[in-house]
Design a protein around this motif. Structure first.
Motif, PDB file in Angstrom:
ATOM      1  N   VAL A 161      -5.528  -0.344  -3.708  1.00 55.09           N
ATOM      2  CA  VAL A 161      -5.343  -0.108  -2.270  1.00 55.09           C
ATOM      3  C   VAL A 161      -6.549  -0.634  -1.492  1.00 55.09           C
TER       4      VAL A 161
ATOM      5  N   ASN B 106      -6.445  -3.380   1.474  1.00 55.56           N
ATOM      6  CA  ASN B 106      -6.976  -3.115   2.819  1.00 55.56           C
ATOM      7  C   ASN B 106      -8.048  -4.120   3.208  1.00 55.56           C
TER       8      ASN B 106
ATOM      9  N   LYS C 191      -3.755  12.235  -0.193  1.00 53.53           N
ATOM     10  CA  LYS C 191      -3.495  10.867   0.269  1.00 53.53           C
ATOM     11  C   LYS C 191      -4.773  10.158   0.733  1.00 53.53           C
ATOM     12  N   GLU C 192      -5.551  10.873   1.572  1.00 60.92           N
ATOM     13  CA  GLU C 192      -6.778  10.243   2.114  1.00 60.92           C
ATOM     14  C   GLU C 192      -7.713   9.786   0.991  1.00 60.92           C
TER      15      GLU C 192
ATOM     16  N   VAL D 225       1.032   4.395  -2.663  1.00 57.49           N
ATOM     17  CA  VAL D 225       0.853   5.791  -2.250  1.00 57.49           C
ATOM     18  C   VAL D 225       2.039   6.628  -2.743  1.00 57.49           C
TER      19      VAL D 225
ATOM     20  N   ILE E 103      -6.350   6.763  -0.850  1.00 53.39           N
ATOM     21  CA  ILE E 103      -6.492   5.510  -0.097  1.00 53.39           C
ATOM     22  C   ILE E 103      -7.944   5.028  -0.100  1.00 53.39           C
ATOM     23  N   SER E 104      -8.864   5.981  -0.063  1.00 55.07           N
ATOM     24  CA  SER E 104     -10.268   5.532   0.035  1.00 55.07           C
ATOM     25  C   SER E 104     -10.901   5.262  -1.330  1.00 55.07           C
TER      26      SER E 104
ATOM     27  N   ILE F 120       0.854  -1.200   0.000  1.00 53.33           N
ATOM     28  CA  ILE F 120       0.000   0.000   0.000  1.00 53.33           C
ATOM     29  C   ILE F 120       0.885   1.243   0.000  1.00 53.33           C
TER      30      ILE F 120
END
Ligand code: ATP
Length: 516
Positions: free
Chosen positions: A143, A147, A133-134, A120, A137-138, A116
């Motif tokens: 990714v 997760n 970044k947030e 990023v 990731i979501s 991950i």
């Protein structure tokens, strides 16, 4: 340089400069047992003093004890260690190597986390300043699937451990194709439980010897002395008992130098509180302990809390303080809210009432406990990994030059001051000795007259000495010396009379304690 190579260099450095030696080295060492050398013991003592003073001197309601390593065997029945202090082990049939099943799974999860991080980094490079970044990731599919995989494995693994379903622990390993790093195969045995306590016998066999254990933690020595300390010290809740001492665990897999040892030292504090107030104290100690770590100045980003989602049946909150070691974020300290579990168990097993009479409530009850528990050796390793530095000192167009420097917090450094006469004659050595004789009652000083000044500086850098002073002919005339700062390498002319003040201000533990 790869983090693994830096770690190898650090281990070699610890040996070369008298910090840590393998135990019984002339007999080829003993697995996961280490000795501290002439520098190591000083650093270790300073770490212990920093902890002890921050607990006992700075808190009027925390007192210390020193309990015995040997304890009544029933202690370990009551605490649950005889029945449940074990790790799940698994063997690879091809390499014949033994592993902790939980560590194999945790390492596998770490690998996915590494993937991950890579994604990023790649995206951050690609999108530059506009990278969020947030959001990445979501929303990023890869990714998200990593997760999800982590979540599924973590949930299943926690359930399997809680239910003591070791067949499923093995299935997780096999289904995820987790192989032995040596043989590269997934040819695993069943998972078995292995108790980590060392046992020995007390008394001669003719007298009917008793099996006793080397304590696997220091905390139980505090619990069984709760009444003694509370009564003799007339302690009122809330109050704490602190202790530093050896603990022993027959770790299945000893790895990473002094990170996981079979004989190690702990610094533990049990804080006894009124039931119902434990969460306030849990949060307070979490913060106090994090401040203690961060006061060392190694960078806030290198620490994090890792809250436990799955709690032991007796705990109602638990967190670890983790540090970014060269091999990843790992636990250095645990902070646990342990309810009244331990005292109640000892009350039941000993048949003695272990309670507190609360004059305000006019009733007696078993206090709740919040504990902070940190390993001295692991803290030692944390400090050494943070302090070890290789610096390139090559000046433009000049000859290649570099140094290895231990940027230890000055208050923890084994030697505070090195005193170096420029030459071995003309009364310079005598002057150097005179300075040491005045300062040695307060500061650990080292005399060094061998080799060039440059070489002597490098030697002191390598052991982390924050200051060096050089005695030259001018010193004899005007009582001044050149003082050199380890980190900046800047040199300054100061009066000998000022040395005490400089050392006191910059190397005293008080400077750290004020930040906690
Ligand atoms: P781990 O999960 O790493 O085995 P733990 O959760 O069993 O640790 P605790 O029982 O909470 O550890 O012990 C408190 C502290 O004691 C740890 O945070 C660590 O700093 C230290 N410690 C525990 N086991 C060892 C060991 N084998 N060698 C060195 N230090 C240790």
């Amino acid at each position: 340089m790869a983090q693994e190579d830096i770690f190898k260099k650090l281990v070699a450095h610890c040996k070369e400069y008298g910090y840590v030696f393998p135990s019984s080295e002339i007999y080829d060492g003993l697995g996961a047992v280490y000795d501290y050398g002439q520098m190591g013991v000083e650093l270790k003592n300073n770490i212990k003093k920093y902890w002890w003073n921050s607990m006992v001197l700075l808190h009027e309601n925390v007192v210390g004890i020193d309990s015995a390593i040997f304890m009544h065997p029933k202690v370990w029945k009551a605490s649950g260690h005889v029945d449940a202090f074990s790790d799940p082990l698994i063997d690879n049939k091809d390499s014949k190597k033994r592993y902790r099943a939980d560590v194999l799974i945790e390492d596998f999860i770490l690998k996915i986390e590494g993937k991950i991080e890579k994604e990023v980094k790649k995206a951050s490079k690609k999108f530059g300043d506009s990278f969020n970044k947030e959001e990445f990731i979501s929303t990023n599919k890869r990714v998200l699937s990593y997760n999800e995989k982590i979540q599924i494995i973590t949930d299943r693994f926690s359930k399997a451990l809680n239910d003591e379903d070791f067949d499923d622990v093995r299935n997780i390993i096999i289904e995820n194709n987790i192989c032995c790093p040596i043989s590269g195969t997934c040819n695993w045995t069943d998972v078995r439980q292995f108790n980590l306590m060392f046992s020995t016998e007390m008394g001669s066999t003719a007298d009917g010897a008793n099996t006793i254990y080397l304590r696997p933690e220091t905390a139980q020595g505090i619990f069984v002395n709760y009444l003694n300390v509370q009564k003799t010290g007339r302690m009122k809740l809330p109050f704490g008992i602190a202790q530093i001492g050896k603990a022993f665990r027959n770790e299945i897999v000893a790895r990473q130098f002094i990170f996981r040892m079979r004989e190690f030292e702990q610094m533990e504090m049990q804080f006894f509180v009124k039931p119902g107030t434990e969460m306030d104290f849990f949060n307070k100690w979490k913060q106090t302990r994090m401040n203690w770590h961060q006061a060392l100045g190694f960078g806030e980003d290198n620490y994090r809390f890792h809250d436990h989602e799955k709690l032991a049946h007796y705990a109602n909150a638990a967190t670890d303080i983790e540090y970014r070691f060269p091999f990843g974020f790992k636990e250095v300290e645990g902070i646990h809210s342990r309810t009244d579990f331990d005292l109640s168990q000892h009350q039941e097993f000993s048949g003695k009432k272990i309670q507190y009479f609360d004059p305000e409530r006019n009733e007696s009850y078993v206090p709740y406990v919040v504990e902070t528990s940190i390993g001295v050796d692991r803290m030692f390793l944390q400090i050494m990994s943070a302090a070890y530095c290789e610096e390139d000192l090559t000046k433009e167009g000049g000859k290649k030059d570099s140094r290895v420097v231990l940027k230890l917090p000055a208050a923890l450094a084994p030697v505070k001051l090195a005193v170096m006469p420029l030459t071995k004659k003309d009364g310079l050595p005598e002057k150097a000795r005179e300075i040491i004789n005045n300062l040695k009652f307060d500061f650990n000083c080292q005399y060094d007259e061998k080799d060039s000044i440059g070489k002597r500086y490098r030697r002191q850098d390598a052991i982390g000495t924050p200051y060096c002073v050089t005695i030259d002919h001018e010193t004899l005339e005007d009582n001044t010396v050149t003082i050199r700062n380890r980190d900046t390498m800047e040199q300054e002319r100061v009066a000998i009379d000022k040395l005490y003040e400089i050392l006191k201000e910059n190397t005293d533990l008080k400077s750290l304690l004020l930040k906690v």
